[in-house]
Design a protein around this motif. Structure first.
Motif, mmCIF file in Angstrom:
data_model
loop_
_atom_site.group_PDB
_atom_site.id
_atom_site.type_symbol
_atom_site.label_atom_id
_atom_site.label_comp_id
_atom_site.label_asym_id
_atom_site.label_seq_id
_atom_site.Cartn_x
_atom_site.Cartn_y
_atom_site.Cartn_z
ATOM 1 N N GLN A 112 0.870 -1.171 0.029
ATOM 2 C CA GLN A 112 0.000 0.063 -0.040
ATOM 3 C C GLN A 112 0.797 1.211 -0.005
ATOM 4 O OE1 GLN A 112 -2.687 0.866 -0.679
ATOM 5 N NE2 GLN A 112 -4.140 -0.861 -0.218
ATOM 6 N N MET A 113 2.085 1.113 0.778
ATOM 7 C CA MET A 113 2.755 2.456 0.948
ATOM 8 C C MET A 113 3.502 2.626 -0.683
ATOM 9 S SD MET A 113 6.450 2.641 2.603
ATOM 10 C CE MET A 113 7.186 1.722 1.537
ATOM 11 N N TRP A 114 3.859 1.578 -1.084
ATOM 12 C CA TRP A 114 4.414 1.817 -2.380
ATOM 13 C C TRP A 114 3.486 2.242 -3.514
ATOM 14 C CZ3 TRP A 114 9.292 3.049 -2.697
ATOM 15 C CH2 TRP A 114 10.344 2.541 -1.707
ATOM 16 N N GLU A 137 1.690 5.218 -11.276
ATOM 17 C CA GLU A 137 1.060 4.003 -11.625
ATOM 18 C C GLU A 137 1.798 3.004 -12.502
ATOM 19 O OE1 GLU A 137 -2.863 2.770 -14.233
ATOM 20 O OE2 GLU A 137 -2.937 4.561 -12.920
ATOM 21 N N GLU A 138 2.780 3.333 -13.578
ATOM 22 C CA GLU A 138 3.469 2.525 -14.177
ATOM 23 C C GLU A 138 4.817 1.759 -13.194
ATOM 24 O OE1 GLU A 138 5.253 0.381 -17.261
ATOM 25 O OE2 GLU A 138 3.182 1.483 -17.115
ATOM 26 N N GLU A 188 5.040 -4.626 -9.120
ATOM 27 C CA GLU A 188 3.950 -5.812 -9.198
ATOM 28 C C GLU A 188 4.569 -6.924 -10.042
ATOM 29 O OE1 GLU A 188 -0.302 -4.968 -7.754
ATOM 30 O OE2 GLU A 188 0.133 -4.069 -9.675
ATOM 31 N N ALA A 189 5.016 -6.608 -11.300
ATOM 32 C CA ALA A 189 5.391 -7.479 -12.382
ATOM 33 C C ALA A 189 6.794 -8.190 -11.730
ATOM 34 C CB ALA A 189 5.741 -6.954 -13.614
ATOM 35 N N MET A 190 7.625 -7.432 -11.127
ATOM 36 C CA MET A 190 8.882 -8.100 -10.560
ATOM 37 C C MET A 190 8.461 -8.838 -9.378
ATOM 38 S SD MET A 190 11.529 -7.811 -8.090
ATOM 39 C CE MET A 190 10.778 -6.388 -7.059
ATOM 40 N N LEU A 191 7.676 -8.671 -8.529
ATOM 41 C CA LEU A 191 7.183 -9.459 -7.466
ATOM 42 C C LEU A 191 6.556 -10.681 -8.016
ATOM 43 C CD1 LEU A 191 5.813 -6.825 -5.221
ATOM 44 C CD2 LEU A 191 8.015 -8.010 -4.744
#
Length: 90
Positions: A38-40, A46-47, A53-56
């Motif tokens: 949430q912090m990030w 947005e990008e 998120e893609a890396m995670l």
């Protein structure tokens, strides 16, 4: 109820979906991860957040493959021990 082997044959066994860690640290860590996400989400564009998120997701996929290999190795080790015990070798 079908036997274990029948369930395995028909692809109805999903052990990884049934695992719920009972270590109290697990829920605390999950909560921390959620709070940090949430912090990030608020700090990054947005990008940039989408890339995070893609890396995670890639990290999760990598961990999943590693966990599967660990499971297979552990199962093989356990089966090998049982064979040795049943064969009476010392």
């Amino acid at each position: 109820m079908k036997s274990f082997l029948e369930e395995l044959y028909y692809g109805k066994l999903y052990p990884s979906e049934q695992i719920v860690p009972d270590d109290p640290k697990y829920r605390a860590l999950s909560r921390q991860i959620s709070e940090m996400m949430q912090m990030w989400r608020q700090r990054l564009s947005e990008e940039d957040f989408r890339q995070l998120e893609a890396m995670l997701d890639l990290q999760g996929e990598s961990n999943s493959i590693h966990n599967m290999e660990t499971f297979v190795q552990g199962f093989k080790l356990g089966a090998s021990m049982m064979i040795e015990v049943l064969n009476g070798k010392e």
